[in-house]
Enzyme design. Structure first.
Site, PDB file in Angstrom:
ATOM      1  N   HIS A 220       0.861  -1.006  -0.055  1.00 38.77           N
ATOM      2  CA  HIS A 220       0.075   0.141   0.006  1.00 38.77           C
ATOM      3  C   HIS A 220       0.897   1.094   0.059  1.00 38.77           C
ATOM      4  CE1 HIS A 220      -3.584   2.345   0.544  1.00 38.77           C
ATOM      5  NE2 HIS A 220      -4.230   1.877   1.552  1.00 38.77           N
ATOM      6  N   HIS A 259      -1.767  -2.309  -9.420  1.00 36.01           N
ATOM      7  CA  HIS A 259      -3.060  -1.675  -8.673  1.00 36.01           C
ATOM      8  C   HIS A 259      -4.233  -2.495  -8.774  1.00 36.01           C
ATOM      9  CE1 HIS A 259      -5.749   1.230  -6.905  1.00 36.01           C
ATOM     10  NE2 HIS A 259      -4.606   2.030  -6.532  1.00 36.01           N
ATOM     11  N   ASP A 313       2.721   5.783  -6.620  1.00 32.07           N
ATOM     12  CA  ASP A 313       4.016   5.867  -5.857  1.00 32.07           C
ATOM     13  C   ASP A 313       5.251   5.518  -6.538  1.00 32.07           C
ATOM     14  OD1 ASP A 313       3.239   5.931  -3.189  1.00 32.07           O
ATOM     15  OD2 ASP A 313       2.622   3.781  -3.001  1.00 32.07           O
TER      16      ASP A 313
HETATM   17  N1  CMC Z   1       5.470  -6.349 -10.383  1.00 27.02           N
HETATM   18  C1  CMC Z   1       5.149  -7.444 -11.180  1.00 27.02           C
HETATM   19  N2  CMC Z   1       4.024  -8.274 -11.141  1.00 27.02           N
HETATM   20  C2  CMC Z   1       3.087  -7.971 -10.473  1.00 27.02           C
HETATM   21  C3  CMC Z   1       2.956  -6.475  -9.792  1.00 27.02           C
HETATM   22  C4  CMC Z   1       4.204  -6.046  -9.901  1.00 27.02           C
HETATM   23  N3  CMC Z   1       4.285  -4.801  -9.232  1.00 27.02           N
HETATM   24  N4  CMC Z   1       1.857  -6.256  -9.415  1.00 27.02           N
HETATM   25  C5  CMC Z   1       1.025  -7.204  -9.648  1.00 27.02           C
HETATM   26  N5  CMC Z   1       1.774  -8.143 -10.479  1.00 27.02           N
HETATM   27  C6  CMC Z   1       1.403  -9.594 -10.880  1.00 27.02           C
HETATM   28  C7  CMC Z   1       1.217 -10.414  -9.969  1.00 27.02           C
HETATM   29  O1  CMC Z   1       2.441 -11.271  -9.615  1.00 27.02           O
HETATM   30  C8  CMC Z   1       0.094 -11.511 -10.319  1.00 27.02           C
HETATM   31  O2  CMC Z   1       0.385 -12.166 -11.368  1.00 27.02           O
HETATM   32  P1  CMC Z   1      -0.067 -13.925 -11.474  1.00 27.02           P
HETATM   33  O3  CMC Z   1      -1.604 -13.616 -11.700  1.00 27.02           O
HETATM   34  O4  CMC Z   1       0.842 -14.220 -12.550  1.00 27.02           O
HETATM   35  O5  CMC Z   1       0.207 -14.427 -10.087  1.00 27.02           O
HETATM   36  C9  CMC Z   1      -0.801 -10.454 -11.112  1.00 27.02           C
HETATM   37  O6  CMC Z   1      -0.237  -9.211 -11.494  1.00 27.02           O
HETATM   38  C10 CMC Z   1      -2.070  -9.910 -10.142  1.00 27.02           C
HETATM   39  O7  CMC Z   1      -1.418  -9.477  -8.869  1.00 27.02           O
HETATM   40  P2  CMC Z   1      -2.334  -9.350  -7.720  1.00 27.02           P
HETATM   41  O8  CMC Z   1      -1.340  -9.248  -6.261  1.00 27.02           O
HETATM   42  O9  CMC Z   1      -3.319 -10.473  -7.479  1.00 27.02           O
HETATM   43  O10 CMC Z   1      -3.022  -8.256  -7.728  1.00 27.02           O
HETATM   44  P3  CMC Z   1      -3.683  -7.064  -6.515  1.00 27.02           P
HETATM   45  O11 CMC Z   1      -4.856  -6.374  -7.221  1.00 27.02           O
HETATM   46  O12 CMC Z   1      -4.066  -7.910  -5.466  1.00 27.02           O
HETATM   47  O13 CMC Z   1      -2.371  -6.209  -6.417  1.00 27.02           O
HETATM   48  C11 CMC Z   1      -0.869  -4.476  -5.679  1.00 27.02           C
HETATM   49  C12 CMC Z   1      -2.352  -4.869  -6.323  1.00 27.02           C
HETATM   50  C13 CMC Z   1      -0.927  -3.135  -5.453  1.00 27.02           C
HETATM   51  C14 CMC Z   1      -0.994  -5.233  -4.340  1.00 27.02           C
HETATM   52  C15 CMC Z   1       0.228  -5.309  -6.420  1.00 27.02           C
HETATM   53  O14 CMC Z   1       0.118  -4.710  -7.785  1.00 27.02           O
HETATM   54  C16 CMC Z   1       1.618  -4.961  -6.066  1.00 27.02           C
HETATM   55  O15 CMC Z   1       2.024  -5.638  -4.991  1.00 27.02           O
HETATM   56  N6  CMC Z   1       2.184  -3.763  -6.287  1.00 27.02           N
HETATM   57  C17 CMC Z   1       3.411  -3.524  -5.980  1.00 27.02           C
HETATM   58  C18 CMC Z   1       3.297  -2.463  -4.494  1.00 27.02           C
HETATM   59  C19 CMC Z   1       2.811  -1.147  -5.060  1.00 27.02           C
HETATM   60  O16 CMC Z   1       3.245  -0.686  -5.966  1.00 27.02           O
HETATM   61  N7  CMC Z   1       1.730  -0.733  -4.364  1.00 27.02           N
HETATM   62  C20 CMC Z   1       1.249   0.711  -4.508  1.00 27.02           C
HETATM   63  C21 CMC Z   1      -0.074   0.563  -4.661  1.00 27.02           C
HETATM   64  S1  CMC Z   1      -0.602   2.302  -5.247  1.00 27.02           S
HETATM   65  C22 CMC Z   1      -0.774   3.109  -4.107  1.00 27.02           C
HETATM   66  C23 CMC Z   1      -1.901   2.578  -3.023  1.00 27.02           C
HETATM   67  O17 CMC Z   1      -2.864   3.140  -3.331  1.00 27.02           O
HETATM   68  O18 CMC Z   1      -1.615   1.953  -2.018  1.00 27.02           O
END
Ligand code: CMC
Length: 377
Positions: A220, A259, A313
């Protein structure tokens, strides 16, 4: 029939809202109906806080009065300064969480959860937040906290209290935009957590304390800090491709991408991308932007088609870094911007409250026989 499990409550609607509109496919964000691009380019944080809390843009007098109110509420009780001093070795987010919780003990309206009192408390917390973060940063360096300066706006005063130096207009404007971009974003993890607290008819200080604790995680609010650590590790734009490929090959994520809601680019990222580039060039350190740009345009390009694009971010950390802000304060800056959003989310929760309490399907063992401890192997 087993119940349908919606992991992570993905795509679940639990209420209606008049706070913000997010179109994740188009990459569109509105606060109270106003486009984030207009607000980032034309508004101020003070005006955006008014808009969020009262539902409409202020006229000149309303804005001037509101600004004076924010300026008048910046001082925190000496007892809270002492609490900050006691926990000053902790992470700034832990200290902010503790100090906001402590402020609850000094707020005369702490138990009044009416909409009017909640907004008044949200204004006080918005005004006092920067004083907490800056006071902590000074105390942990063995320095005296700097008193708020009523001649400066919200962003300028924060920088002044942090560095004990009057900030220039450009730096103040950068932070002002950053606060605007972070002010509200629907029921994200921290706002939802704050709403869960409010839904038990607990008070705003408790809800904002919950929000700060939830924002802290790297999935987050912690991402900006992680992005800058990565950029520093990479060191040089030429190393970016190999570094990022190694991360991805290991199954790690590139922080600042992806996201839960946006499948297109996070509309907030554009404003920080442009400013990170300009600031890097002006300060003689274009390398951090170049590293980030390389990651976005090369390594992560194939991920766009999967809906994994830059988020708010990704460029924020490089801006804070170039402004000389220590990396462990990055999340706190996000939190300071978000206090009005958490307040608004709690106001909406209180207005038409129902206890937020989902279910989990039990898949463990059933009706086991209890054996006395003497008989267990
Ligand atoms: N780099 C590489 N792969 C990614 C990333 C990333 N940053 N984010 C998602 N993926 C892939 C993930 O590995 C998964 O792949 P697979 O389906 O093959 O397993 C797929 O995309 C879906 O990911 P998810 O975790 O199920 O998606 P989510 O909606 O639960 O996650 C998230 C959203 C923000 C937690 C995630 O994208 C992440 O961990 N990003 C990096 C951390 C980050 O930048 N956070 C800040 C978010 S914006 C500020 C805020 O409002 O908090």
């Amino acid at each position: 029939m087993p119940p349908e499990i919606i992991k992570g409550l993905k795509d679940v609607y639990f209420d209606t809202t008049e706070s913000s509109f997010i179109d994740g496919i188009e990459g569109k964000l509105l606060y109270r109906g106003y486009n984030i691009h207009d607000l980032a380019e034309k508004s101020t944080f003070e005006e955006v806080v008014y808009l969020l809390l009262y539902g409409d843009l202020p006229n000149k007098k309303q804005l001037a009065d509101f600004d004076s109110l924010l300026r008048a509420n910046r001082i925190i009780p000496d007892d809270v300064i002492q609490v900050i001093d006691l926990v000053k070795t902790g992470h700034p987010m832990d200290v902010l969480r503790t100090a906001i919780s402590a402020l609850g003990s000094f707020d005369p309206e702490v138990t009044d959860n009416s909409v009017e009192a909640t907004i008044r408390k949200g204004i006080r917390l918005t005004a006092m937040g920067p004083t907490i973060v800056a006071a902590h940063h000074r105390l942990r360096q063995g320095l005296e906290p700097v008193a708020p300066n009523p001649d400066l706006n919200h962003a300028g005063n924060f920088l002044y209290m942090l560095f004990d130096e009057l900030p220039n207009q450009e730096t103040t404007d950068l932070l002002d935009v950053d606060f605007i971009l972070h002010a509200e974003h629907g029921p994200n993890a921290s706002a939802f957590a704050a709403r869960v607290t409010a839904s038990t008819v607990s008070d705003l200080h408790s809800a904002v304390t919950t929000g700060v604790g939830t924002l802290k995680g790297p999935a987050h609010g912690g991402a900006a800090e992680e992005v800058m650590k990565m950029a520093l590790d990479i060191g040089n734009p030429e190393n970016a491709a190999e570094y990022a490929s190694n991360l991805l090959d290991n199954g790690d994520r590139i922080m600042g991408f992806g996201h839960r809601v946006y499948r297109a680019e996070d509309p907030r990222a554009r404003h920080l991308r442009d400013r990170s580039k300009v600031l890097g060039e002006k300060s003689g350190h274009p390398e951090w932007f170049q590293i980030l740009q390389h990651l976005e345009e090369n390594t992560m390009q194939p991920y766009r088609s999967k809906g994994i694009c830059v988020n708010v971010d990704f460029f924020a950390g490089s801006i804070y870094y170039l402004l000389g802000i220590p990396d462990d304060l990055f999340i706190s800056i996000f939190a300071l911007g978000r206090i009005p959003g958490w307040t608004l989310q709690c106001v909406e929760q209180y207005k038409d409250n129902i206890l937020l309490r989902p279910l989990t399907e039990y898949i463990g063992e059933m009706d086991l026989e209890y054996t006395p401890i003497e008989s267990r192997s």
